[in-house]
Design an enzyme around this catalytic site. Structure first.
Site, PDB file in Angstrom:
ATOM      1  N   ASP A   1       7.067   2.697   5.112  1.00  0.00           N
ATOM      2  CA  ASP A   1       8.286   2.081   5.636  1.00  0.00           C
ATOM      3  C   ASP A   1       9.185   1.520   4.550  1.00  0.00           C
ATOM      4  O   ASP A   1      10.323   1.183   4.809  1.00  0.00           O
ATOM      5  CB  ASP A   1       7.944   0.962   6.623  1.00  0.00           C
ATOM      6  CG  ASP A   1       7.071  -0.117   5.996  1.00  0.00           C
ATOM      7  OD1 ASP A   1       6.692   0.026   4.808  1.00  0.00           O
ATOM      8  OD2 ASP A   1       6.763  -1.109   6.680  1.00  0.00           O
TER       9      ASP A   1
ATOM     10  N   ASP B   1       0.770   3.826   3.755  1.00  0.00           N
ATOM     11  CA  ASP B   1       1.033   2.512   3.196  1.00  0.00           C
ATOM     12  C   ASP B   1       0.211   1.497   3.984  1.00  0.00           C
ATOM     13  O   ASP B   1      -0.249   1.778   5.091  1.00  0.00           O
ATOM     14  CB  ASP B   1       2.529   2.200   3.313  1.00  0.00           C
ATOM     15  CG  ASP B   1       2.920   0.947   2.558  1.00  0.00           C
ATOM     16  OD1 ASP B   1       2.219   0.596   1.605  1.00  0.00           O
ATOM     17  OD2 ASP B   1       3.924   0.325   2.928  1.00  0.00           O
TER      18      ASP B   1
ATOM     19  N   ASP C   1       8.305   3.962  -0.806  1.00  0.00           N
ATOM     20  CA  ASP C   1       7.615   5.125  -0.246  1.00  0.00           C
ATOM     21  C   ASP C   1       8.482   6.389  -0.254  1.00  0.00           C
ATOM     22  O   ASP C   1       7.969   7.487  -0.057  1.00  0.00           O
ATOM     23  CB  ASP C   1       7.211   4.843   1.210  1.00  0.00           C
ATOM     24  CG  ASP C   1       6.231   3.706   1.334  1.00  0.00           C
ATOM     25  OD1 ASP C   1       5.369   3.589   0.448  1.00  0.00           O
ATOM     26  OD2 ASP C   1       6.327   2.934   2.301  1.00  0.00           O
TER      27      ASP C   1
END
Length: 908
Positions: free
Chosen positions: A628, A331, A632
């Protein structure tokens, strides 16, 4: 009231229509009685609790292995035959392995539980026309919820009113900057573009508003992702796949060989009970009992080392899996970047200033053309920074050595940039025009008559009549030049804001939005969510190690590209970007190839993240997914290894991950990869070292049964070897230092078996030496002494040969004798320990009684040492042949030439 379809279409319809359909009230909200009745029907506003295995289930799963099943069966057969000592020893081996695995998993769960902040969320609801603070679990569909800065949105809301309302949706969408909200319906758009909705789990960074609850608990967008996580099957790691495959193969081979020898013995007229003892001895001898324990301990020591590097491993095989990783999908927001907006450039007075320092810490310098300048000597610069500080509602404070923000991240960046320059606070504020998405600017009036304005370049520039030069004097305004500069900064992925000032009479108490005073343009401030300091280095090291790094984010393509270029995702070539819309249009058959060649995926939905991970796995990649946010979680679970952020990560992400970074630092992943590769190397070294003993013992017993002779070694003696030699000499492999070039090698091909052809050939070579030495010495000693002495010689020749063979296996490619002891003192400790216990086994009377051993003279010891030295020499000669072959292969490739990696690369 049928509310099933409302959450899906609420953003496309007017708020009044949604409220009416939910039987709500846009001003007074629900009554307490109606809210209680709805909660009775729908249950609490919470996600279904994650199912956890209890201690008994976790302990029972430690026995779930084909090799353990065979050992348990062997213990049962031995006990039924009345040989209780053997049965107890076998069970001791099994229980030791189970205990080590259970303790490590329990520690990981406790560490993760300590990391989770146990806070209870409350929300403000309007019921019977009055505001009340209630636990978020009490919220029901149709409730009217009031939102203010600092609130966590308790459920999915269709906004009814919004006054300068801004939400941080990064945990759900990956959007790095707060999103301005507006109650006007938006039509059919992606979740990240639904400006009229506020979703559960997001945070209010500024403004205020009200919204009607359209979904609670599992029906929210957060709940939908929770269900996706539940439906996503867990993926076996490369190590568990290889160990499982290896265990099945060994189990089948051992059972087949034991059954064959049992039948041969019966055919030769041997008693059934003797053949059962022989079959048990064969099974116990051929099974690498020490393998599960040493694998578990090696992984556990890797876990312990990772704790010192700010990593919590939730599942042991995750350590090794990182060592096999071929692709890291990361990410952007909070992982590669800080998730803290930072001003990096200021344009004022015809000059462009570079601003150093990251995050909200008020520490940094201002540079022009690489030279440090004093902000106080640059009036246009300080005026621009003063405007950013005055036209601001955020605060930054230091807590436990970290600077924390209270308020909007964009405003926090402006406060930090002003504090870096030592700018003083403006006069007391007396009036304000708040920022709104329609207005696109904010203005403040101060007691000294100063008016400060900040906003979008497109909105502020037309309001300005002139500008100030470098010395702070007014001069004509060139709007085109400023707009061009702002566009150039925007193309670099920076968010650009314009600042202006006006002077009114001191004591003026009001600002007019309809008739704003003529403004003087001051300058621009350009900001970004900057990459972490170590991110670029970590990415570079991963690329050097042959690991692809791909960014998958919900943010805009231009921003994602800029961050990707700054951290070096392209490895020196242009960044390749694919948007969520392009991804949706790509057929499943074409996606693996497209995913392979793309570096950055922008505006991606949670389902698409999951689809990307799956596509890469179809290319036979071992995929690590870092993240996080809630968005995700499904991909974290689908990946071969999921890596969640401990500080900023959501609980959903942590529950879905295999490991958690307690410092949220992407650079820790590089350390984890290095640790994982070292763990895998050590496991292979141990297996190559340990298996010759098992193969040799099995072949010695088969030869004795086939020839009709006495057993050269008894079951209890086999277990003695496995519990002493294998553990005492095997455990030092768990702390063997990593090779210096470990991060310069390409990733290990996931399709390769646990052991290569070269490994198998070396195992068979040493097994042959052991069989010849043990069988030959047994018959020799039996001819000149007793059977007990001959069996004692067999046990000791295996122990001494394994001791010599340890030094062969410290490096599977080059000689490493004295150097091996120097770099790993536990090798020397293990060698002395083995010699001590073997002397005890040979000469202690109580050991002679329990294990059937007998004291030996000097002659047998000399013959045993000769076999051990011969084994060491034979293996070193074999390794020399492999080195010559590898050298010729490299020469064939030519200097600087590239060749395909051998399917059987030399082990280190």
């Amino acid at each position: 009231m049928n509310t099933t379809s409302i959450p899906k279409t609420a953003h496309t319809r007017p708020a009044a229509e949604v409220v009416r359909e939910l039987d709500g009230d846009p001003e007074k909200g629900l009554t307490w009685a109606e809210a209680a009745a709805r909660r009775e029907r729908t249950g609490p506003n919470e996600l279904p609790a994650a199912r956890r295995r209890g201690p008994l289930a976790r302990f029972a799963l430690q026995f779930h292995s084909p090799l353990i099943y065979v050992l348990l069966a062997a213990a049962l057969v031995t006990a039924l035959l009345g040989d209780h000592v053997d049965a107890i020893v076998i069970m001791a081996v099994v229980l030791l392995n189970a205990f080590v695995g259970f303790v490590q998993e329990s520690r990981a769960e406790q560490a993760l539980a300590a990391l989770v902040a146990m806070t209870r969320t409350v929300a403000t609801v309007i019921r019977d026309g009055r505001r009340h603070r209630v636990p978020s679990t009490e919220i029901v569909t149709g409730d009217l919820v009031a939102l203010e800065a600092g609130d966590k949105v308790p459920a999915d809301l269709r906004l009814v009113e919004a006054a300068d309302l801004r939400l941080d949706e990064s945990a759900l969408t990956g959007e790095s900057t707060p999103v301005s909200k507006d109650p006007a319906p938006v039509g059919e758009v992606e979740l990240a573009d639904r400006r009229d909705m506020a979703y559960s789990g997001t945070f209010v960074t500024g403004g205020r508003g009200t919204g009607v609850v359209v979904a609670v608990g599992g029906a929210t967008e957060l709940g939908r992702i929770h269900r996706m996580v539940g439906r996503t099957p867990g993926v076996q790691t490369p190590l568990t796949r290889k160990i499982a495959r290896f265990s099945r193969l060994v189990t089948v081979a051992i059972l087949a060989l034991a059954a064959l020898t049992f039948l041969i013995g019966l055919a030769r007229g041997q008693p059934v009970d003797e053949m059962l003892i022989a079959a048990v001895a064969l099974a116990v001898g051929a099974i690498p009992e020490g393998l599960p324990a040493v694998v578990t301990i090696t992984l556990a020591l890797g876990v312990s080392r990772m704790v010192g590097r700010h990593v919590i491993i939730r599942r042991l095989p995750a350590v090794e899996t990182l060592g096999s990783t071929t692709v890291i999908c990361t990410d952007k927001t909070g992982t590669l970047t800080r998730n803290q907006m930072t001003v990096t450039a200021v344009a004022a007075g015809g000059r462009l200033y570079e601003v150093t320092g990251g995050g909200y810490a008020p520490h940094g310098r201002f540079l022009v053309d690489g030279r440090v300048v004093r902000p106080a000597d640059h009036p246009a610069l300080t005026a621009t920074l003063t405007a950013g500080l005055a036209c601001n509602d955020a605060q930054i404070t230091e807590k436990d050595g970290r600077w924390e923000l209270s308020g909007d991240p964009t405003e926090g960046a402006l406060v930090a940039s002003a504090r870096k320059a030592g700018v003083a606070d403006a006069a007391r504020r007396v009036a304000v025009i708040p920022f709104s998405s329609a207005r696109q600017y904010m203005a403040t009036l101060h007691a000294d008559g100063a008016v400060y304005v900040k906003g979008s370049v497109e909105r502020v520039l037309p309001m300005c009549a002139d500008r100030i030069d470098h010395a702070g004097e007014r001069e004509p305004l060139d709007r085109d030049a400023i707009a061009e500069l702002a566009d150039d900064l925007g193309r670099q992925g920076l968010r650009v804001m314009a600042f202006a000032r006006a002077e009114l009479e001191p004591g003026t108490a009001q600002l007019s939005e309809e008739e704003p005073p003529p403004l003087t343009y001051l300058g621009l401030q350009a900001m970004q969510d900057p990459p972490r300091e170590a991110a670029a280095g970590a990415v570079r090291n991963c690329l050097t190690a042959g690991i692809q790094v791909k960014m998958i984010t919900g943010d805009h393509a231009a921003t994602a590209r800029a961050v990707g270029e700054r951290v070096g995702l392209g490895g020196g070539r242009p960044i390749r970007v694919m948007t969520g819309a392009e991804l949706a249009a790509t057929p499943d058959a074409d996606l693996p190839e497209a995913a392979e060649r793309t570096d950055v995926f922008a505006r991606v939905s949670p389902e698409q993240k999951l689809r990307l991970v799956t596509a890469l796995q179809r290319r036979r990649h071992v995929v690590a997914m870092t993240g996080d946010g809630v968005n995700d979680a499904p991909a974290l679970k689908q990946a071969d290894i999921g890596v969640a952020m401990g500080r900023s990560g959501t609980e959903v992400a942590k529950e879905s991950a295999d490991m958690v970074l307690t410092d949220d630092d992407f650079a820790s992943i590089e350390a984890a990869v290095e640790e994982g590769r070292g763990v895998f190397d050590n496991l292979v070294k141990f297996i190559v070292w340990a298996l010759p003993a098992n193969v040799g013992l099995g072949l010695v017993l088969v030869a004795a049964i086939v020839t009709g002779g006495q057993l050269p070694i008894l079951p209890v003696q086999v277990l003695w070897l496995n519990m002493t030699a294998v553990l005492i000499l095997g455990l030092p492999f768990a702390v063997e230092p990593r090779d210096a070039d470990i991060m310069r090698r390409p990733p290990r091909d996931p399709s390769l078996p646990l052991l290569t052809r070269a490994h198998v050939a070396q195992i068979l070579l040493v097994s042959a030496v052991l069989v010849a030495g043990a069988f030959g010495l047994f018959h020799h000693e039996q001819g000149i002494g007793s059977t007990e002495e001959a069996r004692t010689v067999v046990v000791n020749v295996f122990a001494l040969t394994l001791l010599a063979y340890v030094f062969n296996c410290l490096s599977l490619h080059r000689p490493l004798l004295i150097g091996g002891i120097r770099r790993n003192r536990w090798i020397g400790v293990g060698a002395l320990g083995l010699i001590a216990v073997q002397l005890l086994y040979t000469y202690a009377p109580f050991m002679n009684e329990v294990f059937g051993s007998a004291p030996l003279g000097a002659g047998p010891w000399l013959r045993m040492v000769a076999v051990a030295v011969a084994a060491y020499a034979v293996v070193e000669a074999f390794k020399a042949v492999l080195r010559v072959r590898e050298s010729r292969r490299v020469k064939t490739a030519g200097p600087g030439g590239h060749r395909r990696r051998s399917p059987d690369p030399p082990a280190r």
